[in-house]
Design a protein around this motif. Structure first.
Motif, PDB file in Angstrom:
ATOM      1  N   ASN A  65       0.860  -1.181   0.000  1.00 56.24           N
ATOM      2  CA  ASN A  65       0.000   0.000   0.000  1.00 56.24           C
ATOM      3  C   ASN A  65       0.898   1.233   0.000  1.00 56.24           C
ATOM      4  OD1 ASN A  65      -1.501   2.293   0.934  1.00 56.24           O
ATOM      5  ND2 ASN A  65      -3.103   0.896   1.625  1.00 56.24           N
ATOM      6  N   GLU A  66       0.981   1.873  -1.149  1.00 52.76           N
ATOM      7  CA  GLU A  66       1.859   3.031  -1.340  1.00 52.76           C
ATOM      8  C   GLU A  66       1.503   4.171  -0.386  1.00 52.76           C
ATOM      9  OE1 GLU A  66       4.907   5.148  -2.785  1.00 52.76           O
ATOM     10  OE2 GLU A  66       4.429   3.297  -3.840  1.00 52.76           O
ATOM     11  N   ASP A  67       0.199   4.470  -0.267  1.00 49.79           N
ATOM     12  CA  ASP A  67      -0.235   5.596   0.566  1.00 49.79           C
ATOM     13  C   ASP A  67       0.161   5.408   2.019  1.00 49.79           C
ATOM     14  OD1 ASP A  67      -1.363   6.762  -1.641  1.00 49.79           O
ATOM     15  OD2 ASP A  67      -3.369   5.987  -1.239  1.00 49.79           O
ATOM     16  N   LYS A  68      -0.038   4.199   2.524  1.00 48.32           N
ATOM     17  CA  LYS A  68       0.259   3.927   3.929  1.00 48.32           C
ATOM     18  C   LYS A  68       1.693   3.457   4.144  1.00 48.32           C
ATOM     19  CE  LYS A  68      -4.448   2.594   5.208  1.00 48.32           C
ATOM     20  NZ  LYS A  68      -5.313   1.470   5.582  1.00 48.32           N
ATOM     21  N   GLN A  69       2.434   3.241   3.028  1.00 41.79           N
ATOM     22  CA  GLN A  69       3.801   2.703   3.131  1.00 41.79           C
ATOM     23  C   GLN A  69       3.777   1.394   3.926  1.00 41.79           C
ATOM     24  OE1 GLN A  69       7.030   4.772   2.042  1.00 41.79           O
ATOM     25  NE2 GLN A  69       5.294   4.856   0.667  1.00 41.79           N
TER      26      GLN A  69
END
Length: 135
Positions: free
Chosen positions: A58-62
């Motif tokens: 999940n890119e947004d949440k790293q």
């Protein structure tokens, strides 16, 4: 009981080499394992998928999510946040040996931590600089 040939139950990685043995087959990883602060770090996907788990990013949440099974065939869900001090395994907060990080667009995660949670036993051979994961 001996489950056939030992190499068929092992993943063998070498520090600095992209080539690995996975249950008797040669596989090429896109990056080599590296040592950071005496800990072996590697993108989660290669080892987790070899151990039968699924990996999501999940890119947004790293956030790296790994869904697999342990040695008792129980479902295991691991959440690792980039740079996070703790990871979460089946809802329990656990401190990995070293936080995950990103380098050259690759997410590096602690190899032993993930392998053991997915039912593997991890050994280190100092002479050959090999990590041997047995499942």
């Amino acid at each position: 009981s001996e489950k056939g040939n030992k190499s068929e139950r092992q993943i063998i990685l070498t520090i600095g080499k992209k080539e690995a043995q996975v249950f008797g087959q040669i596989k090429i990883n896109d990056v080599a394992p590296k040592i950071v602060n005496n800990r072996t770090m590697l993108p989660a996907r290669f080892v987790a998928e070899a151990l039968g788990a699924r990996v999501e990013w999940n890119e947004d949440k790293q956030l790296v999510t790994i869904i697999g099974e342990n040695e008792k065939d129980e479902k295991v869900t691991i959440f690792i946040t980039i740079g996070g001090e703790t990871a979460e395994v089946n809802g329990e907060k656990i401190k990995p040996e070293y936080p995950a990080f990103i380098e050259n667009d690759r997410t590096y995660t602690p190899l032993r931590f993930i392998s053991e949670k997915l039912g593997g036993t991890v050994d280190w051979n100092e002479d050959t600089r090999e990590i041997i994961i047995t499942k």
